[in-house]
Design an enzyme around this catalytic site. Structure first.
Site, PDB file in Angstrom:
ATOM      1  N   GLY A 355       0.814  -1.206   0.000  1.00 18.53           N
ATOM      2  CA  GLY A 355       0.000   0.000   0.000  1.00 18.53           C
ATOM      3  C   GLY A 355       0.842   1.249   0.000  1.00 18.53           C
ATOM      4  N   PRO A 357       2.566   4.891   1.149  1.00 21.37           N
ATOM      5  CA  PRO A 357       3.219   5.251   2.418  1.00 21.37           C
ATOM      6  C   PRO A 357       2.214   5.850   3.400  1.00 21.37           C
ATOM      7  CG  PRO A 357       4.468   6.094   0.537  1.00 21.37           C
ATOM      8  CD  PRO A 357       3.164   5.612   0.005  1.00 21.37           C
ATOM      9  N   VAL A 359      -0.041   4.340   5.396  1.00 16.77           N
ATOM     10  CA  VAL A 359      -1.354   3.738   5.657  1.00 16.77           C
ATOM     11  C   VAL A 359      -1.309   2.807   6.863  1.00 16.77           C
ATOM     12  CG1 VAL A 359      -2.126   3.937   3.271  1.00 16.77           C
ATOM     13  CG2 VAL A 359      -0.898   1.895   3.994  1.00 16.77           C
ATOM     14  N   GLY A 360      -0.129   2.603   7.459  1.00 13.83           N
ATOM     15  CA  GLY A 360      -0.052   1.838   8.698  1.00 13.83           C
ATOM     16  C   GLY A 360       0.400   0.409   8.532  1.00 13.83           C
ATOM     17  N   LYS A 361       1.244   0.135   7.549  1.00 16.93           N
ATOM     18  CA  LYS A 361       1.689  -1.253   7.318  1.00 16.93           C
ATOM     19  C   LYS A 361       2.583  -1.738   8.457  1.00 16.93           C
ATOM     20  CE  LYS A 361       3.518  -0.135   3.331  1.00 16.93           C
ATOM     21  NZ  LYS A 361       3.114   1.273   3.276  1.00 16.93           N
ATOM     22  N   SER A 680      -4.325   3.421 -18.120  1.00 18.83           N
ATOM     23  CA  SER A 680      -5.737   3.628 -17.791  1.00 18.83           C
ATOM     24  C   SER A 680      -6.312   4.935 -18.326  1.00 18.83           C
ATOM     25  CB  SER A 680      -5.928   3.572 -16.268  1.00 18.83           C
ATOM     26  OG  SER A 680      -5.193   4.593 -15.640  1.00 18.83           O
ATOM     27  N   LYS A 723      -9.129   6.221  -7.191  1.00 19.92           N
ATOM     28  CA  LYS A 723      -9.641   7.050  -8.286  1.00 19.92           C
ATOM     29  C   LYS A 723     -11.026   7.585  -7.971  1.00 19.92           C
ATOM     30  CE  LYS A 723      -6.864   4.757 -11.823  1.00 19.92           C
ATOM     31  NZ  LYS A 723      -6.858   3.923 -13.038  1.00 19.92           N
TER      32      LYS A 723
END
EC number: 3.4.21.53
Length: 805
Positions: A355, A357, A359-361, A680, A723
């Site tokens: 994920g 940077p 986000v709490g990994k 995309s 998105k």
């Protein structure tokens, strides 16, 4: 020289630590004033000089009692005066003599001496003693390399027993009192016997020394002088019956070995290495290597483990207490705990948290350790490019150490910790090996039960370790390594989630860290939302926490100035400028009205989602396609694919088949300083080109994402949640997504999905029907074209060039 019935009056030269024998030539350095004057007197009178040895060499000014009575009469062969006042003389001994009296009144010693009469030996007995003495001397010369072999040859030719004994005594390093006793012995036979006894003793000493040197030589390494000296000392101590130094250290190490619980292979290896260590010198380099190796084995947790907490409800409470959201990884951890309660031993899973940077990994891995009741250890792999960092160095190298895996387990203290491998996607490789390949064994549940570190050269069981790896992106992790891990994607947080995280975790932590209390500082929800929108642009909450820390510092400063100490500082949306300054980011909003050739696209970045306003302009020209905006190779290919689609559908759009030869098309993505790449944006680019060619505006309330094929098919994309978050932030009402991304809508938070009109499309024709601002979208595909042909398809002289919007 004066003669009185066999008595001679000669100068006396006292000697220190040396005995001069007859027939011996010796160089002497004379520095005492009395001795120099005695030599000058002898040289001036051209007479002999008497040389006698002092009883104590330390006495500088000897008296009569300090000098032996028996000495040697000699002649001065050569005299040399040195610049420092000393005199170097070369003296040859002639015959033995005894002092009978000292003369007084001179500046130097003047003595009366009586020559001693030698008693020669004859007969077979003296002949036998001479042969034995010569043989003993030759044996001594072989042991003592300091005496030239030529001396032994010259000795064998002497047939006078008196001269033989004096010559041998002069060459053997005996003690001064032993040499003096030989000098005083006038009987040649007895002198030879005494000399033979002394020489036998010297031979025994030399043989012992030789034996010690040979023993030491067998055990020492080449060119290790220190090792040689230590072994020589040890051998000497062994001869004297003393104990080796360092014995206490070996005893303590042996006690540790007996106390430590080890697997069978490790225990046998330790005993073998300890046996080698006892045979080595304590200060040798090899002993240090072996001692460090044994210490590493003893310090590792081979059998020590912690007992897991099997309370699933408590674990769920801890995970929810530490983290807001992150439902998927929490479910996976709780599933693992549930299986642990049913199965006594289970191979530790390899989880990979992927994920953006912040986000709490890493903190999630720490919470897992807390929930399981295990020790936690973390290893950052960012920038590691040496295989030895993972698997260790072989012990043959100087300064060798185990790899980071074994070192971390030593810190953990148990064999079943939660092991966090941070930044697994940021390893690199060079000529020293590929660390990612070295991790294959570590992260394979079928192999890591016998992980072999190069330094230990022993199998270590990693099967009980719960490995959790973290990464920002999957595409930089080698596929074989991905195959060994269970991928859990952590998506970015919504604004609502960030607000809850800030209120429940970040703000209380920063308030406490800055010495404040919730009573003295209050931050409104509107202020936090404004920080999220205008001061931070990220998928995680790291920048949000830094911004809150900045506000806390400002508030702490205001509170410190308050003398009364009862001031309450309230931070709201209006006061943010005072604490954080001018907003760093402006929120991109949708276009105020529908524009020709301008389409809102959606993009995914490592810091979250973003919108892209893709522009296309058509100008009279010769078919040139211009692409700007610092686009990557994949995105440039999407532009060409979109152009090919438009050309293939020219007939349906009512365009001439050779329209592209009469115009130049320019596709631009704003914010050109920022690199952009990815497939995309295909349908977005195609929509912009069609709008610019047909002069039909694009609805300003529609955003889209999807990859395009040459036939117009819309392919699925990634990062849908990010998105959609970007679309909602920009005020877009309708979002077009590929049909195949329908399954991803199940992972979208319901509140986010309800706030947007999400429409699924399979083909580019559907995209144009929904995106172009037309009363009758179906007329676009009748082949009649728009009501007015674009100016650029008229003759050049009649064309009117429109500036792009």
């Amino acid at each position: 020289m004066t003669k009185h019935s066999e008595t001679l009056t000669v100068p006396l030269l006292p000697l220190r630590d040396i005995v001069l024998f007859p027939h011996m030539v010796a160089p002497l350095f004379v520095g005492r004033e009395k001795s120099v004057q005695a030599i000058e007197h002898a040289m001036a009178a051209d007479e002999e000089i008497f040389l006698a040895t002092q009883r104590d060499a330390k006495v500088d000014d000897p008296r009569e009692a300090d000098i032996h009575r028996v000495g040697t009469l000699g002649t001065i062969l050569q005299l040399l005066r040195l610049p420092d006042g000393t005199v170097k003389v070369l003296i040859e001994g002639k015959r033995r003599a005894r002092i009978t009296a000292y003369r007084s009144g001179e500046r130097f010693f003047l003595v009366d001496v009586a020559p001693l009469v030698e008693v020669p030996g004859t007969g077979p007995e003296i002949e036998a003693v001479m042969r034995v003495t010569i043989g003993a001397f030759e044996e001594y010369v072989k042991l003592n390399k300091k005496i030239p072999s030529e001396v032994a040859l010259s000795i064998s030719s002497i047939d006078d027993p008196a001269r033989l004994s004096d010559t041998i005594a002069a060459h053997i390093p005996l003690k001064v009192h032993d040499k003096q006793s030989l000098l005083e012995q006038v009987h040649a036979g007895r002198r030879l016997e005494r000399l033979l006894t002394l020489m036998r003793t010297e031979i025994q000493v030399a043989q012992t020394e030789q034996r010690i040197k040979e023993r030491v030589k067998k055990q020492m390494e080449k060119n290790q002088r220190d090792y040689y000296l230590n072994e020589q000392m040890r051998a000497i101590q062994k001869e004297m019956g003393q104990k080796d130094e360092g014995q206490s250290e070996l005893i303590e190490l042996e006690r540790r070995i007996k106390r430590k619980r080890l697997p069978r292979e490790a225990a046998a290896k330790v005993r073998q290495e300890f046996k080698k260590l006892k045979m080595m010198a304590p200060m040798s380099a090899e002993a240090t290597v072996v001692r460090n190796y044994i210490d590493w084995i003893l310090s590792l947790p081979w059998l020590e483990r912690t007992r897991d907490k099997n309370d699933i409800a408590e674990a769920e409470r801890i995970l929810n207490e530490d983290h807001y959201g992150l439902e998927k990884p929490k479910e996976r951890i709780l599933d693992y705990l549930a299986v642990q309660t049913l199965v006594k031993k289970m191979k530790g899973p390899i989880l990979c948290l992927v994920g953006p940077p912040g986000v709490g990994k890493t903190s999630l891995a720490r919470s897992v350790a807390r929930a399981l009741g295990r020790n936690f250890v973390r290893l950052s792999l960012g920038g590691v490019r040496d295989e030895a960092e993972i698997r260790g160095h072989r012990r043959t190298y100087i300064g060798a150490l185990p790899g980071k895996i074994i070192q971390s387990l030593r810190r953990a203290g148990t064999k079943n910790p939660v092991f966090c491998l941070d930044e697994v996607d940021k390893m690199s490789m060079d000529f020293r090996g590929d660390p990612a390949a070295a991790l294959l064994e570590v992260l394979d549940p079928e192999q890591n039960a016998t992980f072999n570190d190069h330094y230990l050269d022993l199998d270590y069981d990693l099967s009980e370790v719960l490995f959790i790896t973290t990464a920002n992106a999957l595409h930089t992790i080698p596929l074989p390594l991905q195959d060994r891990m269970e991928i859990i994607e952590l998506e970015g947080y919504t604004e609502e989630e960030k607000l809850e995280i800030a209120k429940g975790f970040l703000l209380p932590r920063q308030i406490e860290a800055h010495g404040l209390t919730p009573d003295r500082m209050q931050v409104s929800d509107g202020a936090i939302l404004e920080i999220i929108r205008s001061y931070t642009r990220e998928a995680g909450v790291r920048s949000l926490e830094r911004a809150l820390a900045t506000i806390c510092r400002k508030v702490a400063r205001e509170v410190a100035k308050d003398s009364e100490g009862d001031r309450v500082v309230k931070v709201n949306q209006a006061s943010l400028n005072r604490h954080l300054g001018v907003p760093k980011y402006r929120q991109k909003k949708k276009e105020e009205k529908s524009e020709i050739g301008v389409v809102t696209g959606l993009a995914w970045t490592e810091t979250g989602g973003a919108i892209l306003e893709i522009e296309a302009a058509v100008m009279p020209g010769k078919g040139r396609l211009t692409i700007t905006g610092k686009l990557g190779d994949v995105m440039q290919e999407s532009v060409r694919a979109a152009m090919s689609y438009v050309r293939s559908r020219a007939h349906q759009f009512g365009l001439p088949w050779d329209f592209y030869q009469k115009v130049d098309i320019h596709v631009h993505v704003p914010e050109g300083a920022i690199p952009k790449d990815g497939p995309s944006a295909g349908i977005t680019i195609a929509t912009a080109i069609v709008s610019a060619l047909l002069r039909i505006p694009v609805r300003n309330d529609v955003a889209m994402t999807g990859e395009i094929t040459l036939r117009g098919r819309v392919l699925p994309i990634g990062g849908l949640k990010e998105k959609l978050l970007a679309a909602r932030r920009s005020g877009v009402e309708t979002v077009l997504i590929p049909e195949e991304n329908e399954r991803d809508l199940k992972e979208i938070p319901p509140k986010l999905a309800r706030s947007l009109a999400i429409e699924r499309v399979e083909h580019m024709d559907e995209v144009l029907r929904r995106a172009l601002d037309m009363e009758d979208p179906d007329s676009l595909f009748t082949g009649l074209g728009p009501a007015e042909a674009p100016d650029c398809f008229q003759r050049p002289e009649a064309a009117e060039v429109h500036a792009p919007h």
